[in-house]
Write a protein that holds these residues in place. Sequence first.
Motif, PDB file in Angstrom:
ATOM      1  N   ALA A 268       0.816  -1.218   0.000  1.00 31.20           N
ATOM      2  CA  ALA A 268       0.000   0.000   0.000  1.00 31.20           C
ATOM      3  C   ALA A 268       0.847   1.265   0.000  1.00 31.20           C
ATOM      4  CB  ALA A 268      -0.948  -0.012   1.203  1.00 31.20           C
ATOM      5  N   TYR A 269       1.863   1.313   0.838  1.00 27.92           N
ATOM      6  CA  TYR A 269       2.716   2.508   0.894  1.00 27.92           C
ATOM      7  C   TYR A 269       3.427   2.722  -0.431  1.00 27.92           C
ATOM      8  CZ  TYR A 269       6.592   5.559   2.305  1.00 27.92           C
ATOM      9  OH  TYR A 269       7.507   6.581   2.400  1.00 27.92           O
ATOM     10  N   LEU A 270       3.881   1.640  -1.048  1.00 32.59           N
ATOM     11  CA  LEU A 270       4.597   1.754  -2.315  1.00 32.59           C
ATOM     12  C   LEU A 270       3.672   2.235  -3.427  1.00 32.59           C
ATOM     13  CD1 LEU A 270       6.673  -1.550  -2.076  1.00 32.59           C
ATOM     14  CD2 LEU A 270       7.280   0.739  -1.281  1.00 32.59           C
ATOM     15  N   LEU A 271       2.428   1.762  -3.412  1.00 36.20           N
ATOM     16  CA  LEU A 271       1.451   2.233  -4.397  1.00 36.20           C
ATOM     17  C   LEU A 271       1.141   3.716  -4.236  1.00 36.20           C
ATOM     18  CD1 LEU A 271      -1.051  -0.754  -4.445  1.00 36.20           C
ATOM     19  CD2 LEU A 271       0.218   0.118  -6.419  1.00 36.20           C
ATOM     20  N   MET A 272       1.328   4.218  -3.030  1.00 38.01           N
ATOM     21  CA  MET A 272       1.049   5.626  -2.750  1.00 38.01           C
ATOM     22  C   MET A 272       2.313   6.474  -2.841  1.00 38.01           C
ATOM     23  SD  MET A 272      -2.243   5.617  -2.077  1.00 38.01           S
ATOM     24  CE  MET A 272      -2.713   7.006  -1.049  1.00 38.01           C
ATOM     25  N   GLY A 273       3.246   6.057  -3.668  1.00 37.46           N
ATOM     26  CA  GLY A 273       4.421   6.864  -3.937  1.00 37.46           C
ATOM     27  C   GLY A 273       5.705   6.353  -3.350  1.00 37.46           C
ATOM     28  N   GLY A 274       5.636   5.688  -2.177  1.00 39.59           N
ATOM     29  CA  GLY A 274       6.824   5.086  -1.603  1.00 39.59           C
ATOM     30  C   GLY A 274       7.795   6.037  -0.921  1.00 39.59           C
ATOM     31  N   SER A 275       7.415   7.301  -0.745  1.00 41.35           N
ATOM     32  CA  SER A 275       8.221   8.261   0.011  1.00 41.35           C
ATOM     33  C   SER A 275       7.264   9.258   0.651  1.00 41.35           C
ATOM     34  CB  SER A 275       9.245   8.967  -0.877  1.00 41.35           C
ATOM     35  OG  SER A 275       8.618   9.660  -1.940  1.00 41.35           O
ATOM     36  N   PRO A 278       5.046  12.411  -1.523  1.00 41.91           N
ATOM     37  CA  PRO A 278       3.956  11.930  -2.381  1.00 41.91           C
ATOM     38  C   PRO A 278       2.940  11.084  -1.635  1.00 41.91           C
ATOM     39  CG  PRO A 278       6.031  10.861  -2.945  1.00 41.91           C
ATOM     40  CD  PRO A 278       6.363  11.976  -2.020  1.00 41.91           C
ATOM     41  N   PHE A 279       3.408  10.341  -0.608  1.00 46.73           N
ATOM     42  CA  PHE A 279       2.476   9.512   0.147  1.00 46.73           C
ATOM     43  C   PHE A 279       1.403  10.370   0.812  1.00 46.73           C
ATOM     44  CE2 PHE A 279       1.230   7.912   4.354  1.00 46.73           C
ATOM     45  CZ  PHE A 279       0.514   6.800   3.957  1.00 46.73           C
ATOM     46  N   PHE A 280       1.795  11.413   1.535  1.00 41.80           N
ATOM     47  CA  PHE A 280       0.807  12.216   2.244  1.00 41.80           C
ATOM     48  C   PHE A 280      -0.090  12.987   1.285  1.00 41.80           C
ATOM     49  CE2 PHE A 280       3.640  11.680   5.982  1.00 41.80           C
ATOM     50  CZ  PHE A 280       2.680  11.174   6.847  1.00 41.80           C
ATOM     51  N   PHE A 281       0.445  13.373   0.141  1.00 38.46           N
ATOM     52  CA  PHE A 281      -0.403  14.031  -0.865  1.00 38.46           C
ATOM     53  C   PHE A 281      -1.457  13.060  -1.393  1.00 38.46           C
ATOM     54  CE2 PHE A 281      -1.301  14.784  -5.386  1.00 38.46           C
ATOM     55  CZ  PHE A 281      -1.914  16.022  -5.296  1.00 38.46           C
ATOM     56  N   LEU A 282      -1.031  11.862  -1.770  1.00 37.93           N
ATOM     57  CA  LEU A 282      -1.970  10.884  -2.321  1.00 37.93           C
ATOM     58  C   LEU A 282      -2.934  10.366  -1.253  1.00 37.93           C
ATOM     59  CD1 LEU A 282       0.459   8.899  -4.641  1.00 37.93           C
ATOM     60  CD2 LEU A 282      -1.349  10.479  -5.343  1.00 37.93           C
ATOM     61  N   LEU A 283      -2.448  10.207  -0.029  1.00 37.62           N
ATOM     62  CA  LEU A 283      -3.329   9.786   1.060  1.00 37.62           C
ATOM     63  C   LEU A 283      -4.430  10.805   1.289  1.00 37.62           C
ATOM     64  CD1 LEU A 283      -3.949   7.886   3.502  1.00 37.62           C
ATOM     65  CD2 LEU A 283      -2.424   9.351   4.842  1.00 37.62           C
ATOM     66  N   SER A 328     -15.048   0.366   3.239  1.00 37.45           N
ATOM     67  CA  SER A 328     -13.869  -0.152   2.542  1.00 37.45           C
ATOM     68  C   SER A 328     -12.823   0.938   2.338  1.00 37.45           C
ATOM     69  CB  SER A 328     -14.268  -0.741   1.177  1.00 37.45           C
ATOM     70  OG  SER A 328     -14.992  -1.936   1.332  1.00 37.45           O
ATOM     71  N   PHE A 329     -13.280   2.129   1.967  1.00 39.74           N
ATOM     72  CA  PHE A 329     -12.330   3.209   1.684  1.00 39.74           C
ATOM     73  C   PHE A 329     -11.726   3.774   2.965  1.00 39.74           C
ATOM     74  CE2 PHE A 329     -14.920   3.391  -2.302  1.00 39.74           C
ATOM     75  CZ  PHE A 329     -13.889   3.049  -3.156  1.00 39.74           C
ATOM     76  N   VAL A 330     -12.493   3.817   4.046  1.00 41.52           N
ATOM     77  CA  VAL A 330     -11.923   4.234   5.329  1.00 41.52           C
ATOM     78  C   VAL A 330     -10.861   3.227   5.766  1.00 41.52           C
ATOM     79  CG1 VAL A 330     -12.393   4.581   7.778  1.00 41.52           C
ATOM     80  CG2 VAL A 330     -13.945   5.535   6.073  1.00 41.52           C
ATOM     81  N   LEU A 335      -5.184   1.412   6.376  1.00 38.69           N
ATOM     82  CA  LEU A 335      -4.183   0.459   5.895  1.00 38.69           C
ATOM     83  C   LEU A 335      -2.987   1.184   5.275  1.00 38.69           C
ATOM     84  CD1 LEU A 335      -3.184  -2.366   5.059  1.00 38.69           C
ATOM     85  CD2 LEU A 335      -4.662  -2.189   3.043  1.00 38.69           C
ATOM     86  N   GLN A 336      -3.254   2.231   4.518  1.00 40.54           N
ATOM     87  CA  GLN A 336      -2.163   2.995   3.905  1.00 40.54           C
ATOM     88  C   GLN A 336      -1.242   3.589   4.963  1.00 40.54           C
ATOM     89  OE1 GLN A 336      -4.681   5.564   1.653  1.00 40.54           O
ATOM     90  NE2 GLN A 336      -5.138   4.007   0.107  1.00 40.54           N
ATOM     91  N   LEU A 337      -1.838   4.108   6.034  1.00 47.31           N
ATOM     92  CA  LEU A 337      -1.028   4.637   7.130  1.00 47.31           C
ATOM     93  C   LEU A 337      -0.244   3.526   7.831  1.00 47.31           C
ATOM     94  CD1 LEU A 337      -3.475   7.233   8.730  1.00 47.31           C
ATOM     95  CD2 LEU A 337      -1.199   7.731   7.784  1.00 47.31           C
ATOM     96  N   ASP A 338      -0.905   2.402   8.071  1.00 44.38           N
ATOM     97  CA  ASP A 338      -0.237   1.267   8.702  1.00 44.38           C
ATOM     98  C   ASP A 338       0.936   0.791   7.842  1.00 44.38           C
ATOM     99  OD1 ASP A 338       0.214  -0.883  10.481  1.00 44.38           O
ATOM    100  OD2 ASP A 338      -0.998  -2.207   9.229  1.00 44.38           O
TER     101      ASP A 338
END
Length: 360
Positions: A268-275, A278-283, A328-330, A335-338
Amino acid sequence: MLFWFILAIHGTLWLVLLSNLVYLRRRRLTQSERAYGGFVSIIVPARNEGHNLPRLLSSLLSQKYRQFEIILYDDESTDNTGAVLEQYSSDPRLTIVRGGGPPPPGWTGKVHALYEATRIAQGDLLLFLDADVEFEVGWALASIVDAYNIQPERSVVTAFPRYAGGGLLLVSLIPHTFLTGLPWSLVRTTGARSLGAVNGQLWAISSEDYFRLEPHLHVWNRVLEDVQIGRYLQENGVTPVMVDVSGGVTVHMYDRLNTAWHGFRKNAYLLMGGSPIPFFFLLSTFALAYWLCAFVSEYFLVSVVAQKFVSDRMSRVPARFSLVAPLSFVMASVLQLDSAFAHWTNRVRWKGRNVGPRGL
């Protein structure tokens, strides 16, 4: 201002979703009784897949298509994988490769297993499958071969399957992402590298293109190898094409929700940019688009549920999961944060191995 921003996001999501419905309608798996049409090497990585392999191997060995081999790489399994394989080892179409140790330093296990298996592949077409796939009809393999053969030269075919099993609150977000996250009709017309992707659960490429480009050697250290392979092939002139195989192929990803959670944690983290940036922007964008929007207008809540209903119908996910789409989206945001915290603290493990922080 916020209302109009969310409206623009939902408008884009609907545009991509509807265009992909049209795209896949023209690329739907249709029954084929072809018994011959080129030799196919089916390549499967397996690490502790004893619960999945009987279903996969039985469905493959009962295919009506006759010209194929199965190369299964047993990657140091510690469960009953070896005993299961023994039950099928007498079939001459099955070749079992036993991993001689852990992958070389830096290599991810799945990528190394697939790369090693391709060294002995004899097929004109290489079909890569995950061990949790099931061919539910006897004509599925023939139809996939036909679907590949009608594509323009320099294509790689990948799949939009049916999803079943446990954890569908999360698993059903995979087909939703396929349908809303990438405009498949633009992949060939634009040639943009960023639009390249394959579904690592099922994809097929000619042996000529594979050995010319060696995609697994290119992504040897990637966790999200299928995204990177799609982009690599796209930039080298081999265009990904998605085919709707939901009428003949099912993926049984996980048996329970907690297993799904641990499985997605590594990606999940990698799909959201991996750094972090970009992660916090996409999250933030994801949360705003899919569940925070409900606090702005109830119409956005209706839009979210409707989008999920459409993608669930396409992937044959039961309707009850559409009704609880906001949940599901919540869960996905949590999950993305975890996943992010697990990667930041080097706590990501899968099937007994550490998963390094290698993103997009």
